[in-house]
Design an enzyme around this catalytic site. Structure first.
Site, PDB file in Angstrom:
ATOM      1  N   GLU A  30       0.853  -1.196   0.000  1.00 54.14           N
ATOM      2  CA  GLU A  30       0.000   0.000   0.000  1.00 54.14           C
ATOM      3  C   GLU A  30       0.884   1.240   0.000  1.00 54.14           C
ATOM      4  O   GLU A  30       1.839   1.326   0.762  1.00 54.14           O
ATOM      5  CB  GLU A  30      -0.903  -0.039   1.242  1.00 54.14           C
ATOM      6  N   GLN A  31       0.532   2.203  -0.843  1.00 56.14           N
ATOM      7  CA  GLN A  31       1.377   3.388  -0.939  1.00 56.14           C
ATOM      8  C   GLN A  31       1.325   4.276   0.300  1.00 56.14           C
ATOM      9  O   GLN A  31       2.323   4.890   0.675  1.00 56.14           O
ATOM     10  CB  GLN A  31       1.003   4.210  -2.176  1.00 56.14           C
ATOM     11  N   ARG A 104     -16.811   4.725   7.522  1.00 52.89           N
ATOM     12  CA  ARG A 104     -15.771   4.050   6.721  1.00 52.89           C
ATOM     13  C   ARG A 104     -14.583   3.624   7.552  1.00 52.89           C
ATOM     14  O   ARG A 104     -13.999   2.569   7.331  1.00 52.89           O
ATOM     15  CB  ARG A 104     -15.272   4.983   5.626  1.00 52.89           C
ATOM     16  N   TYR A 210     -28.178   8.802   6.448  1.00 50.68           N
ATOM     17  CA  TYR A 210     -28.398   7.613   7.287  1.00 50.68           C
ATOM     18  C   TYR A 210     -27.524   7.701   8.524  1.00 50.68           C
ATOM     19  O   TYR A 210     -26.566   8.474   8.566  1.00 50.68           O
ATOM     20  CB  TYR A 210     -28.133   6.315   6.499  1.00 50.68           C
ATOM     21  N   ASP A 288     -12.384  -0.751  -7.610  1.00 49.30           N
ATOM     22  CA  ASP A 288     -12.465   0.446  -8.454  1.00 49.30           C
ATOM     23  C   ASP A 288     -11.454   0.414  -9.592  1.00 49.30           C
ATOM     24  O   ASP A 288     -11.671   1.023 -10.640  1.00 49.30           O
ATOM     25  CB  ASP A 288     -12.215   1.709  -7.615  1.00 49.30           C
TER      26      ASP A 288
HETATM   27  C1  LIG Z   1     -19.345   9.787  -2.335  1.00 54.28           C
HETATM   28  C2  LIG Z   1     -19.158   8.292  -2.404  1.00 54.28           C
HETATM   29  C3  LIG Z   1     -20.033   7.441  -1.722  1.00 54.28           C
HETATM   30  C4  LIG Z   1     -19.893   6.050  -1.817  1.00 54.28           C
HETATM   31  N1  LIG Z   1     -20.774   5.246  -1.148  1.00 54.28           N
HETATM   32  C5  LIG Z   1     -20.658   3.906  -1.272  1.00 54.28           C
HETATM   33  C6  LIG Z   1     -21.575   3.032  -0.585  1.00 54.28           C
HETATM   34  O1  LIG Z   1     -22.460   3.502   0.144  1.00 54.28           O
HETATM   35  N2  LIG Z   1     -21.427   1.678  -0.741  1.00 54.28           N
HETATM   36  C7  LIG Z   1     -20.437   1.139  -1.529  1.00 54.28           C
HETATM   37  O2  LIG Z   1     -20.358  -0.098  -1.645  1.00 54.28           O
HETATM   38  N3  LIG Z   1     -19.553   1.938  -2.169  1.00 54.28           N
HETATM   39  C8  LIG Z   1     -19.628   3.292  -2.056  1.00 54.28           C
HETATM   40  N4  LIG Z   1     -18.731   4.096  -2.686  1.00 54.28           N
HETATM   41  C9  LIG Z   1     -17.677   3.486  -3.499  1.00 54.28           C
HETATM   42  C10 LIG Z   1     -16.535   2.969  -2.646  1.00 54.28           C
HETATM   43  O3  LIG Z   1     -16.049   3.988  -1.782  1.00 54.28           O
HETATM   44  C11 LIG Z   1     -15.406   2.484  -3.544  1.00 54.28           C
HETATM   45  O4  LIG Z   1     -15.931   1.733  -4.613  1.00 54.28           O
HETATM   46  C12 LIG Z   1     -14.439   1.595  -2.766  1.00 54.28           C
HETATM   47  O5  LIG Z   1     -13.903   2.312  -1.693  1.00 54.28           O
HETATM   48  C13 LIG Z   1     -13.344   1.090  -3.698  1.00 54.28           C
HETATM   49  O6  LIG Z   1     -12.447   0.300  -2.969  1.00 54.28           O
HETATM   50  P1  LIG Z   1     -11.082  -0.156  -3.622  1.00 54.28           P
HETATM   51  O7  LIG Z   1     -10.392  -0.941  -2.566  1.00 54.28           O
HETATM   52  O8  LIG Z   1     -11.321  -0.767  -4.945  1.00 54.28           O
HETATM   53  O9  LIG Z   1     -10.299   1.194  -3.925  1.00 54.28           O
HETATM   54  P2  LIG Z   1      -9.704   2.351  -2.891  1.00 54.28           P
HETATM   55  O10 LIG Z   1     -10.597   2.401  -1.718  1.00 54.28           O
HETATM   56  O11 LIG Z   1      -9.547   3.519  -3.744  1.00 54.28           O
HETATM   57  O12 LIG Z   1      -8.342   1.720  -2.464  1.00 54.28           O
HETATM   58  C14 LIG Z   1      -7.219   1.728  -3.304  1.00 54.28           C
HETATM   59  C15 LIG Z   1      -5.980   1.656  -2.440  1.00 54.28           C
HETATM   60  O13 LIG Z   1      -4.837   1.495  -3.297  1.00 54.28           O
HETATM   61  C16 LIG Z   1      -3.809   2.357  -2.878  1.00 54.28           C
HETATM   62  N5  LIG Z   1      -2.973   2.622  -4.048  1.00 54.28           N
HETATM   63  C17 LIG Z   1      -3.293   3.344  -5.145  1.00 54.28           C
HETATM   64  N6  LIG Z   1      -2.287   3.355  -6.021  1.00 54.28           N
HETATM   65  C18 LIG Z   1      -1.284   2.609  -5.477  1.00 54.28           C
HETATM   66  C19 LIG Z   1       0.028   2.246  -5.914  1.00 54.28           C
HETATM   67  N7  LIG Z   1       0.505   2.648  -7.102  1.00 54.28           N
HETATM   68  N8  LIG Z   1       0.786   1.475  -5.095  1.00 54.28           N
HETATM   69  C20 LIG Z   1       0.306   1.046  -3.896  1.00 54.28           C
HETATM   70  N9  LIG Z   1      -0.922   1.387  -3.419  1.00 54.28           N
HETATM   71  C21 LIG Z   1      -1.713   2.142  -4.217  1.00 54.28           C
HETATM   72  C22 LIG Z   1      -4.535   3.582  -2.353  1.00 54.28           C
HETATM   73  O14 LIG Z   1      -3.739   4.348  -1.476  1.00 54.28           O
HETATM   74  C23 LIG Z   1      -5.732   2.936  -1.650  1.00 54.28           C
HETATM   75  O15 LIG Z   1      -5.459   2.629  -0.304  1.00 54.28           O
HETATM   76  C24 LIG Z   1     -18.838   5.503  -2.599  1.00 54.28           C
HETATM   77  C25 LIG Z   1     -17.943   6.337  -3.251  1.00 54.28           C
HETATM   78  C26 LIG Z   1     -18.089   7.714  -3.163  1.00 54.28           C
HETATM   79  C27 LIG Z   1     -17.121   8.613  -3.883  1.00 54.28           C
END
Ligand SMILES: Cc1cc2nc3c(=O)[nH]c(=O)nc-3n(C[C@H](O)[C@H](O)[C@H](O)COP(=O)(O)OP(=O)(O)OC[C@H]3O[C@@H](n4cnc5c(N)ncnc54)[C@H](O)[C@@H]3O)c2cc1C
Length: 391
Positions: A30-31, A104, A210, A288
């Protein structure tokens, strides 16, 4: 088999848990220098919570989560209830897993606490990948390199692993931004807010609120037209007065919730077009990084959790020698991509549906909601009823 996960967000941490449970040697890079999720609340539907329950997180979820009684939409000015679907006990009875609201930070802590600390390498920003015969070498900004049999890019919407797989293309600005806030529930006591997931729909914008953190806080997300604002950051401040102005003429309850906040954050909303593939050789995308979506179905994290469940199952079969690693990742992609794409597209469509100006189309939408009111949570059966681990 050694699996390297890049990114310790909700997707990466859940993947570490499912992979380890499947008997795979897993490490996360993790970065960030510390694991942190700011940015208020998150909803998790049964399709995601059933995976987390099976990972043994039930105590943490129960301790920190709030179970809403119903999900409802209301009209922006007079507050008329447009639709109401039971959640709470009925949702759990129908789908076999609860619907939860979390802060969160609580969710991330629950996941991180379940992952052994020694497999999480913080302060490691991945800057490149190289496939070398039967393995993948990963380079980090700090000069470290690591080698694994499989690399999973769970590195979020700006994923560098995604760039390696599908090339460079920028995320798409939705035209909307979110004001987000947390209000101590005591400040809103006289409004008698129910323990629901409530969405207020109005012209060009919508407002969701909520309870989180054992009902101690009300979380709100106010989606409004973005203007020139383009910054994605939980720490970018937004003035409460500006948020309030966006909801001029809206129902007093909406305005009271915004007015009770002492601070809000602003977040520009981006997504990406669905991809045709999530894997290349021994590298795969998750969360994502694979399917960044707008939050209008509250499914981004839920879909990442489903990904984590499926990829571990597929790689376990490769470890058992039943299929190749590349074959396992293709199987993961084939299982997950159509469903995640449906949710990505559905989220975009809700961005239009929720923001209709008053008129013929809005009346048709509300009439459809009214018919659906007679239904139950089964309306969402395709989404909530899905068991990512079932087959
Ligand atoms: C306003 C808003 C409301 C939301 N509400 C909901 C909800 O109610 N329910 C729901 O299910 N989803 C919701 N979401 C979506 C949800 O927040 C995301 O889909 C989810 O957090 C994605 O998780 P992830 O682990 O894929 O990515 P992230 O949470 O973006 O994690 C990616 C990680 O990778 C790390 N990283 C990035 N690049 C590198 C690199 N080169 N080297 C090492 N580490 C790196 C980052 O630092 C980070 O820790 C919402 C989003 C928003 C914007």
């Amino acid at each position: 088999m050694r699996v390297i996960v890049i990114g310790a967000g909700i997707g990466g941490l859940t993947a570490a848990l499912t992979l380890r449970r499947a008997g795979l040697d897993t490490v996360i890079y993790e970065q960030a220098r510390e694991l942190r999720e700011v940015g208020a609340g998150i909803q998790l539907s049964p399709n995601a919570t059933r995976v987390l329950l099976r990972l043994g997180l039930d105590d943490a979820l129960r301790r920190d989560g709030v179970r809403p009684i119903a999900g409802q939409f209301r009209r922006w000015d007079d507050g008329r209830v447009l639709s109401r679907a039971p959640l709470g006990d009925e949702c759990e009875r129908i789908f076999g897993a609860p619907y939860y609201h979390f802060h969160r930070a609580d969710l991330l802590t629950a996941l991180a606490s379940a992952v052994p600390q020694e497999i999480v390498h913080l302060g490691h920003q991945c800057v490149g990948l190289e496939s070398v015969s039967d393995s993948v070498a990963v380079r980090f900004y700090n000069g470290v390199t690591a080698r694994g049999d499989v690399v999973i890019g769970a590195d979020g919407i700006h994923s560098m692993i995604r760039r390696e797989i599908v090339g460079d293309e920028a995320p798409l600005f939705s035209g909307s931004i979110a004001y987000r806030g947390l209000v101590p529930a005591t400040r809103l006591a006289r409004h008698g807010l129910e323990t629901n997931a409530t969405g207020w729909l109005g012209p060009d914008r919508h407002f969701v609120h909520y309870f989180v953190s054992g009902r101690r806080y009300v979380n709100f997300v106010a989606i409004v037209p973005g203007g020139d604002w383009r910054i994605e950051s939980w720490t970018a401040k937004g003035a409460v007065a500006d948020a309030l102005e966006e909801f001029d003429g809206w129902h007093p309850q909406v305005r009271a919730i915004i007015a009770a906040a002492t601070a809000t954050n602003r977040w520009a909303l981006y997504d990406r077009d669905p991809l045709e593939r999530w894997t290349a050789g021994r590298v795969a995308l998750l969360g994502d990084a694979a399917h960044a979506m707008l939050p209008f179905m509250a499914q981004g994290a839920a879909q990442a959790i489903e990904d984590a469940a499926v990829i571990a199952r597929c790689l376990a079969r490769a470890q058992a020698g039943e299929i190749s690693i590349e074959g396992a990742l293709t199987r993961y992609q084939d299982k997950r991509l159509p469903r995640a794409t449906r949710v990505q597209n559905g989220s975009r469509a809700n961005g239009v549906r929720y923001h209709l100006r008053d008129g013929e189309e809005q009346r048709r939408r509300d009439a459809a909601f009214a018919t659906a009111v007679a239904g139950t949570s089964t309306l969402n059966a395709w989404l909530f009823g899905h068991d990512a681990e079932a087959d």
